[in-house]
Design an enzyme around this catalytic site. Sequence first.
Site, PDB file in Angstrom:
ATOM      1  N   GLY A   1      49.459 -31.661 -31.770  1.00 43.72           N
ATOM      2  CA  GLY A   1      48.658 -32.858 -32.040  1.00 43.72           C
ATOM      3  C   GLY A   1      49.520 -34.051 -32.426  1.00 43.72           C
ATOM      4  O   GLY A   1      49.052 -34.974 -33.108  1.00 43.72           O
TER       5      GLY A   1
ATOM      6  N   TRP B   1      54.778 -43.662 -28.585  1.00 48.70           N
ATOM      7  CA  TRP B   1      56.199 -43.369 -28.830  1.00 48.70           C
ATOM      8  C   TRP B   1      56.998 -44.628 -29.159  1.00 48.70           C
ATOM      9  O   TRP B   1      58.107 -44.535 -29.660  1.00 48.70           O
ATOM     10  CB  TRP B   1      56.822 -42.611 -27.653  1.00 48.70           C
TER      11      TRP B   1
ATOM     12  N   HIS C   1      60.481 -33.417 -33.647  1.00 47.23           N
ATOM     13  CA  HIS C   1      60.172 -32.003 -33.400  1.00 47.23           C
ATOM     14  C   HIS C   1      61.282 -31.118 -33.973  1.00 47.23           C
ATOM     15  O   HIS C   1      61.266 -29.905 -33.771  1.00 47.23           O
ATOM     16  CB  HIS C   1      60.103 -31.714 -31.892  1.00 47.23           C
TER      17      HIS C   1
ATOM     18  N   ARG D   1      49.324 -26.353 -35.880  1.00 43.48           N
ATOM     19  CA  ARG D   1      48.123 -25.966 -35.127  1.00 43.48           C
ATOM     20  C   ARG D   1      48.193 -24.460 -34.875  1.00 43.48           C
ATOM     21  O   ARG D   1      49.305 -23.901 -34.795  1.00 43.48           O
ATOM     22  CB  ARG D   1      48.136 -26.727 -33.783  1.00 43.48           C
TER      23      ARG D   1
ATOM     24  N   MET E   1      41.369 -41.936 -26.714  1.00 43.75           N
ATOM     25  CA  MET E   1      42.792 -41.780 -26.388  1.00 43.75           C
ATOM     26  C   MET E   1      43.001 -41.300 -24.949  1.00 43.75           C
ATOM     27  O   MET E   1      43.894 -41.763 -24.256  1.00 43.75           O
ATOM     28  CB  MET E   1      43.462 -40.820 -27.379  1.00 43.75           C
TER      29      MET E   1
ATOM     30  N   ARG F   1      44.249 -32.656 -22.184  1.00 49.41           N
ATOM     31  CA  ARG F   1      43.712 -31.580 -21.366  1.00 49.41           C
ATOM     32  C   ARG F   1      42.320 -31.170 -21.853  1.00 49.41           C
ATOM     33  O   ARG F   1      41.331 -31.360 -21.164  1.00 49.41           O
ATOM     34  CB  ARG F   1      44.711 -30.402 -21.475  1.00 49.41           C
ATOM     35  N   LYS F   2      42.232 -30.613 -23.056  1.00 48.00           N
ATOM     36  CA  LYS F   2      40.950 -30.136 -23.601  1.00 48.00           C
ATOM     37  C   LYS F   2      40.651 -30.761 -24.958  1.00 48.00           C
ATOM     38  O   LYS F   2      39.525 -31.113 -25.245  1.00 48.00           O
ATOM     39  CB  LYS F   2      40.982 -28.612 -23.800  1.00 48.00           C
TER      40      LYS F   2
END
Length: 287
Positions: free
Chosen positions: A44, A70, A99, A121, A223, A248-249
Amino acid sequence: MNTTEIFDGVRFPGFIHTPESLKAACSFQFQDTDILLVTFPKSGTTWMQQVLSLIFCEGHLWPIHNLPTWARVPWIEQISFDSLHSKRNTSWPRLFTSHLNAKGLSPALMKSKAKVVYMARNPKDVLVSFFHFHRIAGFLPNPSSFEDFVDEFLEGTGFFGSWFDHVKGWLSLQKDLTLFFVTYEELHQEPRFTIRKLSEFLGRPLGPKEEDIILEHSSFSFMSQSNIVNYSLLSKEIIDQSEGKFFRKGVVGNWREYFTPELNEKFNAVYQSKMGDSGLCLPWTMD
Ligand code: A3P
């Protein structure tokens, strides 16, 4: 484009990371007012980049409509020092994303009072989302099969390293850093309450009208339709969304459509062995 950079035993996509940029990130000079968002990929990140920049834009939506996430909350491990310089001219605190794992980044962070927002997540949803992302991102290899991808994820040999080490490493620093732990699931289920708690942690409490604006502009529907944040302006070589979307979902529990009972059992056994004694209270159910 699809090359690998190994840094401190972890695989990174060589197209967007160099040994120099990774090394520079680990010795980055944080300022006390900086805010760093840290995630394992597909947890996320883009969503939280949007929320953070909305919290600090004070109702001025120009950057939200004109600058990609970004550019508003740049990756520390990809940053160019020119963009850092220009960032200093804004009235926002410096917002960054990473990350990187705790081992790499925490020594630099501990030299300052910078605030950290760590977003996690359910790893099964991370895995499914990452599997699809490998198929659309030109800088990541196409997975041979879902089963192989699960094995790689469980072994921690995939890109960006082990999810387990990432989460445990960052959460073990809760006492040493000014860290706000938030999950994708919380933001999904209770967005207003979660954004309110986050904004208080960041020292920027919001009024109800501001909360409404943030909720609207950070929704999946907003978004996914915004060309500025949905990555559709990137070249097809970087992210090709003709066969699958980045947005995507945007749901909790999509893993159930992908995991066979056998894969689920295998995943749960590894999860239990790696996380069982971590003492962490994580909010998702694994069944
Ligand atoms: P799915 O692939 O499960 O849909 P990251 O930004 O870390 O790469 O994470 C991408 C994941 O976050 C994708 O998950 C994406 O759909 C989801 N996401 C992004 N914005 C979201 C939002 N506003 N609400 C819910 N999910 C969102």
